[in-house]
Design a protein around this motif. Structure first.
Motif, PDB file in Angstrom:
ATOM      1  N   ALA A  81      54.014  41.454  40.839  1.00  0.00           N
ATOM      2  CA  ALA A  81      52.964  40.459  40.665  1.00  0.00           C
ATOM      3  C   ALA A  81      51.741  40.821  41.507  1.00  0.00           C
ATOM      4  N   LEU A  82      50.584  40.834  40.861  1.00  0.00           N
ATOM      5  CA  LEU A  82      49.324  41.124  41.543  1.00  0.00           C
ATOM      6  C   LEU A  82      48.336  39.965  41.419  1.00  0.00           C
ATOM      7  N   LEU A 104      33.897  46.496  40.252  1.00  0.00           N
ATOM      8  CA  LEU A 104      34.725  47.677  40.495  1.00  0.00           C
ATOM      9  C   LEU A 104      36.096  47.279  41.027  1.00  0.00           C
ATOM     10  N   ILE A 105      36.132  46.338  41.959  1.00  0.00           N
ATOM     11  CA  ILE A 105      37.419  45.867  42.501  1.00  0.00           C
ATOM     12  C   ILE A 105      38.272  45.263  41.402  1.00  0.00           C
ATOM     13  N   VAL A 113      43.619  47.989  36.436  1.00  0.00           N
ATOM     14  CA  VAL A 113      44.288  49.272  36.148  1.00  0.00           C
ATOM     15  C   VAL A 113      45.628  49.342  36.880  1.00  0.00           C
ATOM     16  N   ILE A 114      45.637  48.954  38.158  1.00  0.00           N
ATOM     17  CA  ILE A 114      46.885  48.975  38.926  1.00  0.00           C
ATOM     18  C   ILE A 114      47.904  48.010  38.320  1.00  0.00           C
ATOM     19  N   LEU A 143      35.565  34.243  35.038  1.00  0.00           N
ATOM     20  CA  LEU A 143      35.859  34.439  33.618  1.00  0.00           C
ATOM     21  C   LEU A 143      36.305  35.873  33.348  1.00  0.00           C
ATOM     22  N   ALA A 144      35.622  36.823  33.968  1.00  0.00           N
ATOM     23  CA  ALA A 144      35.989  38.234  33.787  1.00  0.00           C
ATOM     24  C   ALA A 144      37.392  38.501  34.320  1.00  0.00           C
ATOM     25  N   ALA A 145      37.739  37.913  35.472  1.00  0.00           N
ATOM     26  CA  ALA A 145      39.074  38.102  36.038  1.00  0.00           C
ATOM     27  C   ALA A 145      40.142  37.541  35.110  1.00  0.00           C
ATOM     28  N   ALA A 146      39.889  36.366  34.526  1.00  0.00           N
ATOM     29  CA  ALA A 146      40.859  35.778  33.600  1.00  0.00           C
ATOM     30  C   ALA A 146      41.016  36.632  32.352  1.00  0.00           C
ATOM     31  N   ILE A 147      39.921  37.198  31.852  1.00  0.00           N
ATOM     32  CA  ILE A 147      39.974  38.045  30.652  1.00  0.00           C
ATOM     33  C   ILE A 147      40.736  39.337  30.942  1.00  0.00           C
ATOM     34  N   VAL A 148      40.452  39.954  32.095  1.00  0.00           N
ATOM     35  CA  VAL A 148      41.157  41.196  32.462  1.00  0.00           C
ATOM     36  C   VAL A 148      42.649  40.931  32.580  1.00  0.00           C
TER      37      VAL A 148
END
Length: 298
Positions: free
Chosen positions: A40-41, A23-24, A30-31, A66-71
């Motif tokens: 920069a986030l 969720l985070i 989205v942000i 991996l999910a963070a890199a894809i997002v």
């Protein structure tokens, strides 16, 4: 505040922590999409990765990386980020993935080292039992639960008779072998819920939750016989004085419980030694202790 967050996350199941991380990550994505390329986030993508690395398994944490890199890659692609070559976007994603994976690896190593050091700090290095400090903390929790549910408990205090003579005659290495063997004998007889500790020198303690006088008699009689067999089989000139305090309702102070069992043990040492003395204690509301009518000795 961080302590409260840590306590909250530690109390949650792995599934809930994993869903929270997802969720985070979704919210950050989205942000990031809405704010565009000017803000920069990058640092915030580390939050779900770090949480997963600390509170979940390494495998799950790598999947979160991996999910963070894809997002991040998808946000770059959909936000209109332009590069001189299409492969640059994938190269950047690979660099980010490597950074996230390295973070997971380092945090998981630090967590393992911390857990190991914490466990070692709670153990007696010679016997593998609890040390005095960790036994005091753990027994306080056991007594608290016993008071809450109205359960009885039993605390045994064990001292090795003649141990000083062994050290003086045969050296400290022989004494250490005895302590190791006694610690092993205690460990073999403990249930998962029981607590065993070396309180220092040749003194040991065993706390049996949800144990009445009948259960305490059975356990400590068998234990005493096993310890005597151990000494005889190794030709050790030692015995064991044991004081067992049984609490139908535990005292508010765990130190008081240890003192009562210790006092019983010293009564044994001052009399015939090498035996077990049982006593039941009734604790009143103001934490005064009355010796119950049932005092027995092997």
């Amino acid at each position: 505040m961080l302590d409260h967050i840590h306590a909250l996350l530690s109390s949650q199941s792995a599934l809930r922590v994993g869903l929270l991380c997802a969720l985070i990550l979704l919210v950050i994505g989205v942000i990031d999409q809405l704010t565009g390329n000017e803000i920069a986030l990058a640092l915030f993508y580390l939050i779900p990765v770090a949480i997963a690395a600390w509170y979940l398994s390494r495998r799950v944490a790598f999947l979160m990386a991996l999910a963070a890199a894809i997002v991040w890659l998808l946000v770059d692609h959909t936000s209109g980020q332009s590069y001189s070559h299409p492969a640059i976007a994938f190269w950047n994603a690979l660099v980010r993935l490597s950074f996230f994976a390295l973070t997971v690896y380092l945090m998981s190593i630090i967590r393992q080292l911390l857990e190991t050091q914490t466990a070692l700090a709670q153990m007696d290095s010679l016997t593998g039992l609890h040390n005095a400090r960790s036994f005091g903390q753990a027994s306080a929790s056991v007594f608290d639960i016993a008071r809450r549910h109205g359960h009885s408990s039993a605390l045994g205090y064990i001292d090795i008779d003649g141990f000083k003579g062994v050290n003086d005659s045969f050296g400290h290495s022989a004494g250490d072998e005895i302590l190791k063997a006694v610690g092993c004998a205690l460990t073999k007889r403990l249930r998962v819920s029981d607590l065993g500790a070396r309180l220092g020198g040749d003194e040991f303690a065993i706390l049996l939750p949800e144990t009445s006088m009948l259960g305490a008699r059975s356990f400590f009689k068998d234990l005493h016989a096993a310890l005597l067999d151990l000494a005889e089989s190794n030709n050790w000139p030692i015995g064991f004085s044991v004081g067992v305090a049984v609490f139908p309702f535990p005292p508010l102070n765990s130190d008081e419980a240890v003192r009562l069992a210790d006092d019983l043990m010293y009564k044994v040492k001052r009399s015939e030694r090498n035996s077990v003395l049982f006593s039941e204690f009734d604790v009143e509301a103001k934490n005064t202790v009355k010796t119950g009518p049932s005092i027995s000795q092997l």
